[in-house]
Every structure is written in C-alpha cells, then in structure tokens.
Design an enzyme around this catalytic site. Sequence first.
Site, PDB file in Angstrom:
ATOM      1  N   ASP A 521       4.016   4.229   8.223  1.00  0.00           N
ATOM      2  CA  ASP A 521       4.708   4.993   7.193  1.00  0.00           C
ATOM      3  C   ASP A 521       6.106   5.343   7.714  1.00  0.00           C
ATOM      4  O   ASP A 521       6.428   5.108   8.882  1.00  0.00           O
ATOM      5  CB  ASP A 521       3.904   6.262   6.904  1.00  0.00           C
ATOM      6  N   GLU A 524      11.453   3.401   6.751  1.00  0.00           N
ATOM      7  CA  GLU A 524      12.671   2.955   6.051  1.00  0.00           C
ATOM      8  C   GLU A 524      13.887   2.808   6.978  1.00  0.00           C
ATOM      9  O   GLU A 524      14.696   1.911   6.703  1.00  0.00           O
ATOM     10  CB  GLU A 524      12.996   3.946   4.910  1.00  0.00           C
ATOM     11  N   ASP A 599       5.010   7.729  -2.804  1.00  0.00           N
ATOM     12  CA  ASP A 599       4.555   9.078  -3.143  1.00  0.00           C
ATOM     13  C   ASP A 599       4.658   9.339  -4.642  1.00  0.00           C
ATOM     14  O   ASP A 599       5.569  10.025  -5.130  1.00  0.00           O
ATOM     15  CB  ASP A 599       5.367  10.112  -2.362  1.00  0.00           C
TER      16      ASP A 599
END
Length: 943
Positions: A521, A524, A599
């Site tokens: 996770d 980015e 999300d």
Amino acid sequence: MVKHENFKTCEQSGFCKRNRAYADSVASTGSSWTSPYQIDPNSITFNGGRLHGIVFKSLGTGGDLVKLPLTVTFLQSGTARVTIDEERRQRGDFELRHGSVARKERYNEAQKWAIVGGLDVSKTATLNNQKEEGVTKMLYGPSGNHEAVIRHSPFGIDFRRDEETHVRFNEKGFMNVEHWRPKVGKESKEDNETNTDIVEDESTWWEETFGGNTDSKPKGPESIGLDISFPGYEHIFGIPEHSGPLSLKETRGGSGNYDQPYRMYNSDVFEYELDSPMTLYGSIPFMQAHRKGSTVGVFWLNAAETWVDIVKSKVSSNPLSLGIGGRTDTHTHWFSESGLLDVFVMLGPTPKEVTGAYTALTGYTQLPQQFAIGYHQCRWNYVSDEDVKDVDRKFDKHRIPYDVIWLDIEYTNEKKYFTWDPHTFADPIGMQKQLDQTDRKLVAIIDPHIKNVPDYHVVDELKSKGLAVKNKDNDIYEGWCWPGSSHWIDCFSPAARAWWKNLFRYDNFKGTAPNTFIWNDMNEPSVFNGPETTMPKDNLHYDNWEHRDVHNINGLTFANATYDALLERGKKGETRRPFVLTRAFYAGSQRMGAMWTGDNLANWEHLEASIPMVLSMGIAGYPFAGADVGGFFGNPGKELLTRWFQAGALYPFFRGHAHIDTRRREPYLAGEPYTGIITEALRLRYQLLPSWYTAFQEASIHGSPILRPQYYVHPEDDRGFAIDDQFYVGSTGLLAKPVTKEGVEQVQIYLSDAEKYYDYFDYTAYSGAGKTHTVAAPLNKLPLLMQGGHVIPRRDRPRRSSGLMKWDPFTLVIVLDNAGNAEGTLYLDDGETFNFQSGAYIHRKFTFSSSSASLISENLGIDGKKTKDYLKTMTKVRVEKVVVVGAPASWDGRTEVLVVEDGAKEGRKVGLSFHRAEGGKAAYAVVRDPATSIANGWKIDFS
C-alpha cells in the site's frame, strides 16, 4: 470528501497550464498558424525496420533551431513506435541550476520497467516507392496494409490501415517540446524564445510552489505535448485510473463534460470523488478508440505527471445535411512534465487485437495461485492473532467460504515493518497453522516507508547501505507517513531490490510462513507532509534521476521488488507463485499481481462506479482488479452490503475491506436474510472458480480482459459502445448486471446479438437483438445470464476454501445456441506452483454438436516433462454432472446416454433426466454422474 486544496488543477500545474494555453493560442490563430516543428527530409534514413531523422524546432525570428532526433520503429506485430528526444539534453553540455546532480538527459528508462516483449523489429517494412512532395511514406504491418505518412512541414504523422487514416499526430499543431534553455534575464531572452506568434507564461519555468513546497526545477521547463486525433471515432476508452464512465468524456467544458483534463499522477486521494478526471492511485497511459468495425490504440510511454485533454467534433460529409450522416472525430491532447515523447500506435482492427498488441509489449497478467481468486476478508485492523483465529472459526461455524484473511498496519510493532506486535500478535505461526488446516492464507501489509527510529535494524541497514530515496541536495530524504518520521526504499536501485528480497526470507521476517503473502500500500508514494501528499519532484532516485521523471513508475518498482522477494524467500524447490496486491501501478504492473480501486465510500454511488473502473482496468491490460466490497469509509446498510457482495463475486479481485473506525461487517454479522444471501453470492464465486481460473489463464497468455465490456464482445453494435454497467465474464458467455441502486428488484439488460440467453439460476429464456430485457432481481438474486453457445465448467460442492476443492468433481453446463451447438474450455493445474510451465496442467475443449448430438472432450494441452506425473494425480477427478440448457424437445422421454471414453472398447449407458420448458423457462436435461475423468478424452452420445 476529497480535499481538493491538496491536489493541483491544471491551472495550478505549470506545464499543464502552459500546454493548454499553447493549444488555445494555436487554435485562436487559426489558418495563419505555422507550427515551428519540421523534419529535414535530407536527414531521413531507413534501415532494418527503423526510420531516423531530425525534427527541427524553430525559435522565433532569430533563426535558431533545436534538434530533436526522431526514430520511428516498425514492429513485427504491426505496432509502430515514435520516439522524439532532444539532442542537447543527450549531449549534456551545460550545467544544471542550484548545483544539482540530477541527470541531464530526458528520462529514457521507462521501457526498462514497462516493456517486456513485442519489440522485434519488422523485416518487411519498406519505403513506399510512390513518392509525394513533402511526405515520406512507410508500408508495414503483418499484411502490409499499414502505412505511416510522415509530413515534413509542419511535422506530423498519419497512420493508415487499408488506405484509411485512423490516427493522426500533430494534426492540430499542438506539438510542443520545451527545449533546454539557460535561465537568463528579461533583457536577453535568446533561447527562451520559441515562436513569436505564441506568448508563453514563464512564471513556472524555473520554480513552482504548491502546498508549502517549492520545486527547484533544476532543468527548467522540459514538458512534451502532442495532439493525437482519431478521425471517425466517437468513443475512446482507457487511461485509468479515474472514477468516471468507461467511455471517456470531453474535458474542455460544455454540458455533461469535464473542464479539467484527465490527470495521471499517482496519488493518495482520501475519499475520492466520483465522475471526475482527477488523478487516483495508478496510471496506465494506454487508450483505445473504437467505432463500428474498427479499434485502434495508443500507448504513451512516459512516467512523469501526464494530462490528457479530449475534444470531439462533428464532421458533416455534406454542408447541407445538418449533421445527419456525418462522422465524429475525437481529438486528444497529451502532455507530460518531462521525459521522451515515446508513443506506440496499434491499428487493430479489433479490440482484442489492440489489447493483445499492448499486452505483448507490457506483459500479461500473472496466472495467480487459485486461492487469490477466492474471497479475501480484510479490515483495518484485526487486532490480535486470537481475533484472526476467532474470525476464521466463525466463517466455518456459519459455513461461509473464504480463502484469505488480511492484516493491516496494526499487526506490526509500532509500525515497524518486518516485525510483529509482541503483545497482540505474540504467536503468528500458531495463527497461520490454524489457517493452514483449511488451506487458507494470510496477507500482511508492507509499505515502502521505513520508520526512522534508533535500534530498528531495517532502517539502520537502509541508511548505512545508502538504499533510500534522496532529496534534491543528495541527502537521505525524510518525510512523514504512518510511522511518523520515515525514509523510503528506492526500488529503482538494484542493490536496494536485492536487499529487499533478503528481508522476506523466513529466517529474517520471522513469524511468516509459506501461506503468508503481501499487500503493498501507500506506494504512489504517499507522503503525508509532501506536496500533493507525495514526494517532492526534485527528489533523487538511483542513478540521479529526478522523482518527477519516474513518479508514476515508482509503485511498479516496489511491487516488482516484493514479487521477486516472495519468489526467493524459501528453499530451492519450494517456489510458489507470489501474491502481491498493489495500490499504485503503471503499465506492466499486471505482471506482478492484483490492484484495487483504493479508499472508496460505503454508498450506492461508489458501488455503481466500481464497475466501469474495473472494466477500464481490464481493457488497459490489468484485469486482476477489484474494489473494496462494502466500501472502505463508512458503514453500509445491509441491503447495500448484500448487493455489494453480489457485485464483488464478479470482480476478478474479490475482497471485503473496511476502515478502522467502521463497525465490523463480516458476512456472518449481517443477520438473516442478509447473511444467507451473502453466503450464496460467495458460494456462486466458488462454484464458478473453474471458469474464473480458465479466464485468468486466458488473460495470462493473450492479455484478454477477464471482465469484458459490451463494445469488446460486440464491436459492431454501436448501441452498446457506451454501456458500462453490464459485462461478460471471460469467454464463458456469462453476462452480468449487478444491482447498484437501492430498492431495485429488476434490471434492464441489453442484448446485442440474436443468440438465446438463459437465466443462470432458473433458465428463463431471453432473446431479441438490439433490445433491453427486463430481468427479475429481488434481493436474493444476482442478475446473471448465460449466452447460448457456451460450455461453463463448475464445481458444485460447497467447501470452506478453494484449496479444499482440489479433488472435487466437475459439473459442465452446456448452453445451446440457436443452432443447437456449444463449446467451452477448462484450464486446470495445481493452483500453486510454476509446474504448469513444464506441462503440469489440463486444458480441455468441450464441444457439443447438434449434428451428432454428442459432447466431446478433447485435449488442448502440449505435453511437457511434468505432464504425465500431473495427469496421474488427477485421474480420479471426474465429471459428476452434465446439464444441457435449451435441450431439444426430441429428448423428451429419453432416459439414457452413451458414454465412450478414449481407448475403451465399448461405451456404457448413463441415466438422463429431461425437464420440459414451462413458464418462459427453457427445457433442460441432466446427465447424472457420467464418471468420466476430467483429464481424459471422451464422448457423451445423446442420439
């Protein structure tokens, strides 16, 4: 809701604003505009499938020229590649501002990460001997029916197939390469000038401030831009990840359109909004344009921040026709902050061929372990190993199948990865042993930020070995994320990747076992105190490339390092296929594992939006995709949760997940009738696992989407091109339209073709091409149809996990088409190892022929060194039932069929039961326990 003030609009992004303004100036100038880009015809050479030349950029009235080397490569596949660089940046005969040590070249290593094949150069591409003034023509393509027409002045390229132009570069004159220039005073602009007709905004050339961070921009302005037109194409698809419709909208305002370009800049977007071109977690700069009878595609290979404007124009063939009978052209305008102009053009002509050409370049989705396509149960967070074991027991108590339970960040010791909280997860091995009893798995989260505290061996090694991302001053970069002060591993570094692999070894990551897999996770990367919640663009990576150059690839490199680590964590001979979930992605990430849409919110609108988002991923070559079932933020009502499980049962990646502040929502907590309905949705997923696994295998060798939108399956039916709320599952003929609105008890399903369709559950028949059909959808029913002409393999015995189904028998559902025929395939292997690469698999084709009234199983596999041993293990796995939907009335009264196995001297009779059509439901017949081996050839004779 999303905090818009944390993310740039085009007006706040210097190069986006400049390129849009450039386009507006060109458009307003009209026919008097002359593009400053032209190719010197004397520089053009062609050899070995590659055309080389020099594009010159004219700098205003001074006569100065910027040299831009051009290469056009024609590939054996029929794809063409156009690359434009900058000669002075290649030479590097200048100094960067601020004493920066960043690389001077334009970033030219995106191919290293994104491309894995398909680059064989054509041996048949040739110069077209029919000379024409001002152009150079190239013939290429497998059939020689592709043509690239290169215009010299102004520079542009038309890509033609069968003597028709399908893709045009620089038709509008928006091409813009911001060349290297020194920062000089206003009194002496020299190289700062480009074209006297265009007034450029220099305010963001040399530095740019946003969110309290100032980008030092040591190389000054360096963006690239190009308009790419698709004459005659109204619908374009792709360039995920965005939350809007599958068929992309216009972006220059107007009723129902966006006023911002589609942005691709991987970002941690909290509570993202719907129907927006705003950037999300991943970026795949691949676009398809589609019209009736033709599909083409472009792949913009650039890892920097990228925006895409879209405008459509109606072109009338007759000035007096008032638009009737005309065509729609789509004009796209691409611009990236840095890097090369590097574009691949695929001329199709079908959606399958375009997606296939793209995935031949970037790689196919991995063939995952079978558990990975079962159901995953996750939340932030299961609070202890006893909590995990309790959830596991309750799934069993309520007879609800699942395969994987997940741990978010709270399992760690104070958010230090590769550790366990000694109080709440004191016995991780014991926890995993319980899961292993039912062949279940554990997934634990590992993020790229490493906590910066004393006496933590991981960060100590990261710093001492120099393996972290650096800041603009070439010192280790420090930012803020979940652990607080953190450093980030630089997975562009070979040494960092080698070190990362070592951390996952069982003797290093103590407490993990062979049934532990990984979730990446925040890659980015997410930086809580960084500009736009990510890293400064002037940070430095391995080999001194700036972060601005590589941002969108960063997540891919991290997932790639984790994938490689899982491959090598055990002893030799113990290798299993890795499972890695990634949030950030780029072209090529499909090779490493699954993604999810981030999300989302627990509302009906996010459920509805998840379907076009997952469909868009599939046509962009990344089919192993899903959305958080139930919504990550908020508490779904029971109807919404139930409908979301029904939809999720048809996502390729099927995971329930929830925020730490939400109420528990495991399926057994919903209460009746909801728990029972959710359980049935889960059992449907497991029943169809053979079909899902076969679809994954097809995707892994052809790049095919697993969920297929209407235009992909019916490319000739223009009434279906914009439909994005229903889809087909692989090549199975299953057509689904999940309920995505509250209180709905029926749906309208559009059928493109004249084939018969049957309700999956009760065989209600539907037919009528080009029409919508009302399908009942009470809460306990997922609208799911079967298209005639297919054979659907299933396993009907309910089990607790997919691993416990390994030796279960199969059911074959034969769905007859209008001519009374059907065919389908089944792919099967051990579901764990790479032995299938050595022939350890079963690949069967099932064909029902009306002319012979028989069902035949034939082998599609190719023998390898492990074929024989694998087939021995599967000899007792049999077909226990055959269901024929749409059975002919002439079978009424028959009670037997003849089963003949390959090599047998004679057949044996098996019972047949026939069920007549009634009340709109089709007739069907059932063969009970033909007892044929799934691994062998055989024939069932119904005559």
